[in-house]
Motif scaffolding. Structure first.
Motif, short mmCIF file in Angstrom:
data_model
loop_
_atom_site.label_atom_id
_atom_site.label_comp_id
_atom_site.label_asym_id
_atom_site.label_seq_id
_atom_site.Cartn_x
_atom_site.Cartn_y
_atom_site.Cartn_z
N ALA A 102 -1.76 -3.03 11.03
CA ALA A 102 -2.35 -4.03 11.93
C ALA A 102 -3.85 -3.83 12.05
CB ALA A 102 -1.69 -3.96 13.30
N ALA A 103 -4.32 -2.61 11.83
CA ALA A 103 -5.76 -2.31 11.89
C ALA A 103 -6.45 -2.61 10.56
CB ALA A 103 -5.97 -0.85 12.27
N GLY A 104 -5.71 -3.11 9.59
CA GLY A 104 -6.31 -3.52 8.33
C GLY A 104 -6.15 -2.54 7.19
N LEU A 105 -5.42 -1.45 7.42
CA LEU A 105 -5.17 -0.49 6.36
C LEU A 105 -3.89 -0.86 5.61
CD1 LEU A 105 -6.06 2.72 8.38
CD2 LEU A 105 -7.45 1.64 6.60
N GLU A 106 -3.76 -0.36 4.42
CA GLU A 106 -2.62 -0.70 3.55
C GLU A 106 -1.70 0.51 3.44
OE1 GLU A 106 -3.11 -1.25 -0.92
OE2 GLU A 106 -3.02 -3.32 -0.19
N LEU A 107 -0.41 0.30 3.68
CA LEU A 107 0.53 1.41 3.59
C LEU A 107 0.58 1.93 2.16
CD1 LEU A 107 2.68 3.14 5.03
CD2 LEU A 107 4.38 1.43 4.34
N ASP A 108 0.38 3.25 2.02
CA ASP A 108 0.39 3.88 0.69
C ASP A 108 1.70 4.62 0.45
OD1 ASP A 108 -1.46 4.73 -1.70
OD2 ASP A 108 -0.48 6.59 -1.02
N GLY A 109 2.34 5.09 1.51
CA GLY A 109 3.61 5.80 1.33
C GLY A 109 4.00 6.56 2.57
N ILE A 110 5.30 6.83 2.67
CA ILE A 110 5.85 7.65 3.74
C ILE A 110 6.54 8.84 3.09
CG2 ILE A 110 7.54 7.75 5.62
CD1 ILE A 110 6.91 4.79 6.15
N HIS A 111 6.19 10.03 3.51
CA HIS A 111 6.63 11.25 2.85
C HIS A 111 7.53 12.06 3.78
CE1 HIS A 111 3.59 10.59 -0.34
NE2 HIS A 111 2.95 10.01 0.65
N ARG A 112 8.59 12.61 3.20
CA ARG A 112 9.58 13.35 3.98
C ARG A 112 9.36 14.85 3.85
NH1 ARG A 112 13.56 10.09 5.86
NH2 ARG A 112 13.51 7.96 5.04
N ASP A 113 9.69 15.57 4.93
CA ASP A 113 9.59 17.02 4.89
C ASP A 113 10.83 17.60 4.23
OD1 ASP A 113 11.64 17.06 6.82
OD2 ASP A 113 10.24 17.29 8.49
N LEU A 114 10.91 18.92 4.18
CA LEU A 114 12.03 19.57 3.48
C LEU A 114 13.37 19.30 4.16
CD1 LEU A 114 10.42 23.00 2.54
CD2 LEU A 114 10.84 21.04 1.05
N GLY A 115 13.34 18.92 5.44
CA GLY A 115 14.56 18.58 6.14
C GLY A 115 14.96 17.12 5.99
N GLY A 116 14.18 16.35 5.22
CA GLY A 116 14.49 14.95 5.00
C GLY A 116 13.94 14.00 6.04
N VAL A 117 13.16 14.52 7.00
CA VAL A 117 12.59 13.69 8.05
C VAL A 117 11.29 13.05 7.55
CG1 VAL A 117 11.58 13.71 10.37
CG2 VAL A 117 13.59 15.11 9.86
N ALA A 118 11.13 11.75 7.80
CA ALA A 118 9.88 11.08 7.47
C ALA A 118 8.77 11.69 8.32
CB ALA A 118 10.00 9.58 7.73
N ARG A 119 7.87 12.44 7.69
CA ARG A 119 6.94 13.30 8.42
C ARG A 119 5.48 12.93 8.24
NH1 ARG A 119 8.10 15.86 12.61
NH2 ARG A 119 10.00 16.65 11.63
N VAL A 130 2.74 9.68 7.21
CA VAL A 130 2.43 8.29 6.87
C VAL A 130 1.05 8.25 6.23
CG1 VAL A 130 1.96 5.99 7.81
CG2 VAL A 130 3.86 7.36 8.72
N CYS A 131 0.98 7.70 5.03
CA CYS A 131 -0.29 7.57 4.31
C CYS A 131 -0.69 6.11 4.22
CB CYS A 131 -0.19 8.17 2.91
SG CYS A 131 -0.03 9.97 2.87
N VAL A 132 -1.96 5.83 4.50
CA VAL A 132 -2.50 4.47 4.40
C VAL A 132 -3.83 4.52 3.67
CG1 VAL A 132 -1.34 3.55 6.45
CG2 VAL A 132 -3.51 4.76 6.72
N VAL A 188 -14.06 5.61 3.01
CA VAL A 188 -14.71 4.87 1.94
C VAL A 188 -13.70 3.88 1.37
CG1 VAL A 188 -16.19 6.84 1.38
CG2 VAL A 188 -14.03 6.53 0.14
N PRO A 189 -14.16 2.81 0.70
CA PRO A 189 -13.21 1.90 0.06
C PRO A 189 -12.28 2.67 -0.90
CG PRO A 189 -15.38 0.93 0.09
CD PRO A 189 -15.55 2.35 0.56
N GLY A 190 -10.99 2.44 -0.76
CA GLY A 190 -10.01 3.17 -1.56
C GLY A 190 -9.63 4.51 -0.98
#
Length: 285
Positions: free
Chosen positions: A261-278, A280-282, A238-240
């Protein structure tokens, strides 16, 4: 006369066998296997350390230890895994849920201004149902649909919904990603296969020999499923609405690029407890 085997000596034997086999956590794994085999919780295992163990019970326990020494995961031997606040039954057709995947659950929950809203959630490649069911457990008015290409995974997820009292709000069905779906969702989540094909042979045997290959293999660069999802997810939100994807180490930038590239907007990248970027939210604008 041979001294009787006690809980303490059995535990020591189990730890020694696992350590000799190169298991990373022999003490923890021995304790979990003995608790399961002897029907004891942690406190009882300690309190009854000097109690004798019947020969048949000791043999059953050591048979489980030998399976672990052969690098079968404890969760597969026991047949269940704790995830978020849930107890999940495992099946051969599902991944063994890892704590890293809880990063997706946490990211989605943190994106919600009102956890009592009547949300619709879609889980693509649901496996055991762990992500969807964890979210439904925290969102009392939400309902969800989980899709997996494996009928065995769908059966396991359905059983896990029943086990955790969530059957009334969770539905699971077989399918190839989102093919044929016309409904729109407030949140879409996915932990797709993301391991590059050539890397799989070098994985730890606990993963390589016991997780289903179809749930691991993400193609030559590990990104094939994300390319499919990038073509489908914008039309599912849905929108939003927000989509959250688990990714492998170092894949966050590539997955974010595919989605934007598919038209979504990056909302954030979240790391796990080990510090790894785990995760991706759009969002859909």
């Amino acid at each position: 006369m041979t001294a009787p085997v006690t809980v303490r000596t059995l535990r020591r034997t189990a730890e020694e066998r696992l350590a000799a086999a190169g298991v990373d956590t022999p003490g923890l794994d021995a304790r979990l296997l003995l608790e399961h085999a002897l029907g004891l919780d942690r406190s009882a295992l300690l309190a009854r350390a000097d109690d004798p163990v019947a020969a048949d019970a000791a043999a059953r326990a050591l048979a489980l230890v030998d399976r672990r020494a052969g690098r079968e995961p404890v969760s597969r031997i026991i047949g269940e895994r704790g995830f978020w606040t849930l107890d999940l039954t495992l099946a051969p057709d599902t991944l063994d849920p890892r704590p890293d995947t809880e990063t997706v659950v946490e990211a989605v929950l943190n994106s919600l201004p009102d956890r009592n809203a009547p949300l619709r959630i879609l889980d693509l490649g649901t496996g055991s149902g762990c992500i969807l069911l964890a979210l439904l457990a925290e969102l009392p008015a939400a309902t969800g649909l989980g899709i997996d290409i494996s009928a065995g995974a769908v059966a396991a997820a359905t059983a896990n919904a029943a086990r955790n009292g969530l059957s009334a709000r969770a539905r699971f069905q077989t399918g190839c990603w989102a093919e044929g779906l016309t409904e729109r969702f407030d949140r879409v989540v996915s932990n797709p296969p993301y391991i590059p094909t050539a890397t799989i042979a070098g994985l730890e045997p606990e993963v390589r020999l016991h997780d289903p290959l179809r749930a691991l293999d993400g193609g030559a660069d590990g990104l094939d499923p994300y390319r499919i999802l990038a073509g489908q997810v914008p039309g599912l939100l849905v929108p939003g609405g927000l989509a959250a994807f688990e990714v492998g180490a170092g894949q966050d930038g590539d997955v974010a690029a595919l989605m934007t590239a598919a038209g979504l907007e990056l909302d954030g990248i979240h790391r796990d407890l080990g510090g790894v970027a785990r995760c991706v939210c759009v969002r859909k604008r």
